[in-house]
Every structure is written in C-alpha cells, then in structure tokens.
Enzyme design. Structure first.
Site, PDB file in Angstrom:
ATOM      1  N   GLU A 131      57.888 -23.482 -40.686  1.00 46.36           N
ATOM      2  CA  GLU A 131      57.699 -24.480 -41.754  1.00 46.36           C
ATOM      3  C   GLU A 131      56.220 -24.733 -42.010  1.00 46.36           C
ATOM      4  O   GLU A 131      55.775 -24.826 -43.156  1.00 46.36           O
ATOM      5  CB  GLU A 131      58.409 -25.793 -41.410  1.00 46.36           C
ATOM      6  CG  GLU A 131      58.335 -26.770 -42.575  1.00 46.36           C
ATOM      7  CD  GLU A 131      58.832 -28.165 -42.254  1.00 46.36           C
ATOM      8  OE1 GLU A 131      58.267 -29.115 -42.819  1.00 46.36           O
ATOM      9  OE2 GLU A 131      59.774 -28.311 -41.443  1.00 46.36           O
ATOM     10  N   SER A 229      62.383 -27.248 -33.638  1.00 47.89           N
ATOM     11  CA  SER A 229      61.400 -28.326 -33.488  1.00 47.89           C
ATOM     12  C   SER A 229      62.082 -29.688 -33.420  1.00 47.89           C
ATOM     13  O   SER A 229      61.791 -30.499 -32.541  1.00 47.89           O
ATOM     14  CB  SER A 229      60.420 -28.288 -34.670  1.00 47.89           C
ATOM     15  OG  SER A 229      59.585 -29.425 -34.655  1.00 47.89           O
TER      16      SER A 229
END
Length: 316
Positions: A131, A229
């Site tokens: 990301e 994450s």
C-alpha cells in the site's frame, strides 16, 4: 474427563471489511467473465487461505506485470499500485481491473491534489508494504517522503517546511499514527492533513473492539496473516490495552495450547482480510478442548459496501 470451563470473548467487528470483500469478488467475477487463467498482481488480499482458494479457481498470482501475458486479464490487488503499473498495462493493450480499495484510492487522490497545489507529501506508513509503495508511486520520485516513527519525523529533510501535506497508510495503529502526526505538526506547524483521517473505518473499528475486549482476557488470538499490516496492529493494540498474551495465528493449527494452559478467558478477533470460516475453525478448536461460553464484545456495526468496477458488471 470433564473439560475445563473457558469464556471466549468475540470481538465485533472482526474479519472481512468492505474493501477486501470487493477485491475477492472482483477476482471471482473476472474468472466467471473471462475464464481461467486470470492474473493477479500481488496477493489480492493478505491471507493465504483466500489466495489458495482463488488459485484453485484459476487465478495466477504474480509479483510483477512483466510476469503476465498480454492476452489475459490482470487484476491489481486491494493494496493499490504505483501509477506506472496501469500505464504499463495500457501500453501493452492489456485488459486490467483495479481492485484497489476505494479508501486507498481516496488517499491516492488526496496525494495528487496536494501535489497539484505544489505541496511536498509526507507519508506515514511501513516501508515496503504494497500500500505504501502504491501510494508513494502516485507521484514522481522525491515528492513523497516516508516516515515510520516520531524519530523519522525529527530527521526528515523537506524542500520547504511551509509547503507540506501528509497522508497515511490505511491500516496503521490509530494510537501510533496520532503520535507521529503530533510530531509532524510540532516540527512543521503549517503541514496540511487529510479532511478526514486516512486510517480506514474497518481498521479503526477492529482496534476499538480489541481495546474494549483486551482487559477482560487472559489471552487474545488475532486470526490473520503475518504479512497483514492491520492484523499485526491488532496484536500490538491488544498487548497495550492490557492483555498479557496476544498472538497472531493463521489457522487453528497454529494455536500454542501449552501457552494457554490454566487460562479462564480468551479474546478472539481477526484482521480485515481473514474470512469468518477461519475464525469459526479457531472457535471449534477451543470447543473441542474446553466447555466454552461465548460473549460478544461489540463496539460498532458496519454496513459499508463498495461496488465492483463497471467492466465486471457488463456481460463478456
């Protein structure tokens, strides 16, 4: 032999978020529309069980566009990609579908808007996470500076301290990010932040549920992948919120039963890319060993839904 009693606290919300749901649906619909194989650049979401299931249906997972043939559709993962990736796909006349989570796309648009206004960007995120790579890749090299800690903020070298804006990865710890934002505002008082914080609703909600659940539990398990994450942040949030034993497990088979000996209560939650079937598998594993009582710890209700891209809603 009688089973020992155990209270299982189940966090709500937990598991799949709307962005993950949409990304998986995009791969399934692409396979229905174009048949196998359909290529996917990077794991569509960070969960081995999900990825293996889609692979069984005919999805081929690759890390780079260069590994894809020109004549098969390719899907970009929910984490987002640098601008160079769709540009390269267009140059090769490939059919591609972008499964980037709309909340990540919002951050990309924000970064571009600030850059258009002549501001240099600072991104709060984890180096190397897809990301972060995707968001930083929206702008030319050097236009987005990455910080991971308040210490990084003290050391970052900017072009003009009066012309700065910041964005964040959507899956961070809310509390850690607040510390880094405070450090940025302290060092660069003129810095501009997002209208609405970038950390997504699902990440925030799952962390709030863990904070409410953690003080009740002797131990806490987060169902999720090691490269997820948001799942790893849930473990950290649980530890900080007062649960002395918080662990990430991919499947029931990864539970360390010896570490749980003598406990009376366990909290269970799951990262945003972990399917409910894996959570149920963990609950069943506890039922096999304990006389289980379950209690829901609900801090929010979610009813967000994101549409799939138009190209998949049209017949082949």
């Amino acid at each position: 032999m009688t089973k020992p009693p155990l209270t299982l606290y189940l966090a709500a919300p937990r598991g799949f978020c709307a962005g993950v749901d949409r990304a998986i649906k995009i791969v399934e619909m692409a396979l229905q529309k174009w048949g196998a194989p359909v290529y996917v650049r990077h794991e569509i979401v960070h969960n081995k069980f999900v990825v293996d299931g889609l692979r069984d249906q005919g999805a081929v997972f690759v890390e780079e566009l260069s590994e894809c043939p020109d004549d098969r559709p390719v899907i970009f993962s929910a984490h987002g990609v640098p601008k160079s990736v769709p540009n390269a796909a267009q140059a090769r006349n490939m059919v591609y579908v972008d499964a980037t989570c709309p909340l990540v796309s919002k951050v990309h648009i924000e970064a571009q808007r600030h850059a258009d206004a002549g501001l240099q960007m600072i991104m709060i995120g984890h180096a190397g996470h897809p990301e972060t790579v995707g968001t930083m890749g929206q702008l030319p090299e050097g236009e987005v500076l990455l910080v991971e800690t308040p210490q990084d903020v003290a050391e970052v070298s900017v072009r003009d301290p009066e012309r700065l804006a910041y964005v964040t990865q959507t899956t961070l710890s809310v509390d850690d990010t607040a510390e880094i934002v405070a450090a940025l505002k302290s060092r660069f008082p003129a810095i501009i932040g997002p209208h609405k914080e970038d950390i997504c609703y699902a990440t925030t909600n799952r962390q709030e549920a863990v904070k409410a659940m953690a003080p009740k539990c002797d131990a806490m398990l987060v169902v999720g992948a090691p490269n997820s994450s948001n799942s790893r942040r849930l473990v950290e949030v649980g530890s900080r919120a007062g649960c002395s034993y918080a662990q990430l497990v991919q499947r029931a088979e990864n539970i360390d039963w010896r570490a749980l000996e003598g406990i009376a209560s366990v909290g269970i939650t799951a990262g945003a890319s972990a399917p409910e079937v894996l959570i149920n598998e963990v609950i069943d594993a506890f039922r096999a060993r304990y006389e289980v009582t379950t209690e829901l710890v609900e801090t929010a209700q979610e009813n967000v839904e994101f549409k799939v891209p138009r190209v998949l809603r049209k017949p082949a």
